[in-house]
Write an enzyme that holds these catalytic residues in place. Structure first.
Site, PDB file in Angstrom:
ATOM      1  N   THR A  48     130.984  52.426  49.558  1.00  0.00           N
ATOM      2  CA  THR A  48     130.519  52.135  50.566  1.00  0.00           C
ATOM      3  C   THR A  48     129.007  52.029  50.929  1.00  0.00           C
ATOM      4  OG1 THR A  48     130.048  54.693  51.193  1.00  0.00           O
ATOM      5  CG2 THR A  48     132.432  53.858  51.682  1.00  0.00           C
ATOM      6  N   LEU A  73     125.236  48.071  47.551  1.00  0.00           N
ATOM      7  CA  LEU A  73     125.854  47.199  46.513  1.00  0.00           C
ATOM      8  C   LEU A  73     127.195  47.259  46.427  1.00  0.00           C
ATOM      9  CD1 LEU A  73     125.157  44.944  44.461  1.00  0.00           C
ATOM     10  CD2 LEU A  73     124.930  46.680  42.672  1.00  0.00           C
ATOM     11  N   VAL A  76     120.702  55.803  42.443  1.00  0.00           N
ATOM     12  CA  VAL A  76     119.756  56.266  41.326  1.00  0.00           C
ATOM     13  C   VAL A  76     119.745  57.880  41.351  1.00  0.00           C
ATOM     14  CG1 VAL A  76     117.492  56.430  40.432  1.00  0.00           C
ATOM     15  CG2 VAL A  76     118.426  54.462  41.514  1.00  0.00           C
ATOM     16  N   LYS A  78     119.459  55.419  32.804  1.00  0.00           N
ATOM     17  CA  LYS A  78     120.362  54.701  32.639  1.00  0.00           C
ATOM     18  C   LYS A  78     120.570  54.568  31.009  1.00  0.00           C
ATOM     19  CE  LYS A  78     118.974  51.280  36.026  1.00  0.00           C
ATOM     20  NZ  LYS A  78     118.553  49.825  36.511  1.00  0.00           N
TER      21      LYS A  78
END
Ligand code: NAP
Length: 320
Positions: free
Chosen positions: A12, A15, A89, A136
């Site tokens: 939702t 991106l 993030v 990441k």
């Protein structure tokens, strides 16, 4: 093209909605794992409700649950083939909860973690942004240690997002623009729709198994000044250019509260240091527009034309 059942986390979101659209466009049965409606994050409850209604109308299977709900996760993972995360993030490390379940489900053909930015293993940045790159990398290493089939997508800059940031923000955006550093450093500006299409295609492509897809189309390499000059010509106006020198950007990064220093450190990395182009592509690197040469991506010039007519709607709250 083979149809796979694709589950999207963060569907939702900014991106995530492009990912859902791309998955549907390519005809894949599409699933969205979403938190209960009262937890709407930056998008707002009403917008999330509308988004979910729209998903349902277009045949997306919605599964409501928390990332902590292992039973729910197992239940949905058993129904799908591919898992894509577009979580924001702050939730990067929460992806460990997904990884812990995916590693037990050996039928999962591919996991694409939420990244969609600078190539984390081949760039470094000032501390506030480096901390994000480190998260990441931590997720990448956890995926590899668990033996999960993966693809990493280095999307570089999401173009609509940054066009909005530079040209559509603030009361005086039709008169002035802020330029970080000299404005001449080249970066890569990719339309969100293309990144989503590349991601979905890569998710079912054997050539991208356990590889990183780098999105660096030639027609999308441009500096801040290239974009601004081009915009001025298209819009028929001249903007007052306010430069923030690199030393002042660094001072801001060092003195601002973390929340504010992160965006500055990202801008510094992309638009002053040029970290998106700091490494040459090698022969065995997979570049998206080369790998999917049959796909006609939207160049940054074409995207500026589009945004001239339809100003981008972006919620900047999720800058990180
Ligand atoms: P976002 O819109 O802020 O959030 C995505 C979705 O994550 C939300 O709609 C929400 O979905 C879910 N979510 C939010 N908070 C959560 C929480 N506390 N726990 C669990 N789920 C939560 O994210 P985004 O801005 O699209 O970012 C997605 C990815 O794109 C990130 O990796 C980001 O770095 C990247 N990105 C890159 C650029 C670039 O220029 N390179 C620009 C923007 C974003 P539900 O409420 O439905 O669960």
């Amino acid at each position: 093209m083979t149809k796979r059942k694709i589950l999207i986390f963060g569907a939702t979101g900014y991106l995530g909605r492009y990912m859902v659209q791309a998955s549907l466009t390519l005809g894949h049965p599409t699933y969205a794992y979403t938190r209960p409606l009262n937890q709407s994050g930056g998008i707002g409850r009403d917008a999330k409700f509308e988004t979910l209604q729209d998903f349902k109308a277009r045949g997306v299977s919605i599964v409501e649950g928390e990332l902590d709900d292992r039973e729910k996760l197992v239940g949905i993972l058993r129904q799908v083939d591919i898992v894509i995360s577009a979580l924001p993030v702050p939730q990067y490390l929460d992806q460990l909860k997904i990884i812990n379940v995916v590693k037990e489900e050996s039928h999962i053909e591919r996991f694409i973690p939420s990244e969609f930015g600078n190539e984390a293993d081949r760039s470094t940045a000032l501390p506030p942004f480096q901390a994000i790159l480190d998260k990441k990398k931590k997720i990448r290493r956890a995926i590899e240690a668990a033996g999960i089939p993966y693809t990493y997508v280095s999307a570089n800059s999401l173009a609509k997002y940054f066009i909005h940031y530079f040209l559509f923000q603030g009361e005086n955006c039709d008169k002035e623009v802020t330029i970080y550093g000299s404005g001449e450093t080249k970066a890569v500006w990719n339309y969100e729709e293309d990144i989503a299409m590349y991601t979905i295609r890569a998710a079912i492509d054997s050539r991208t198994l356990n590889k990183t897809l780098i999105c660096r189309p030639l027609r999308n390499i441009a500096s801040q000044l290239d974009i601004i000059t081009s915009w001025e010509k298209k819009a028929g106006k001249t903007l007052n250019k306010i430069h923030i020198l690199e030393e002042n950007v660094i001072r801001l990064i060092e003195t601002l509260l973390l929340e504010m220093s992160i965006p500055m450190a990202i801008l510094h990395s992309i638009f002053i240091r040029g970290d998106q182009l700091c490494f040459e592509l090698k022969q065995d690197d997979l570049e998206a527009s080369t790998l999917y040469a049959d796909y006609r991506y939207t160049s940054i010039d074409e995207l500026l034309d589009i945004t001239l007519v339809n100003p981008p709607e972006v919620k900047i709250a999720s800058f990180v």
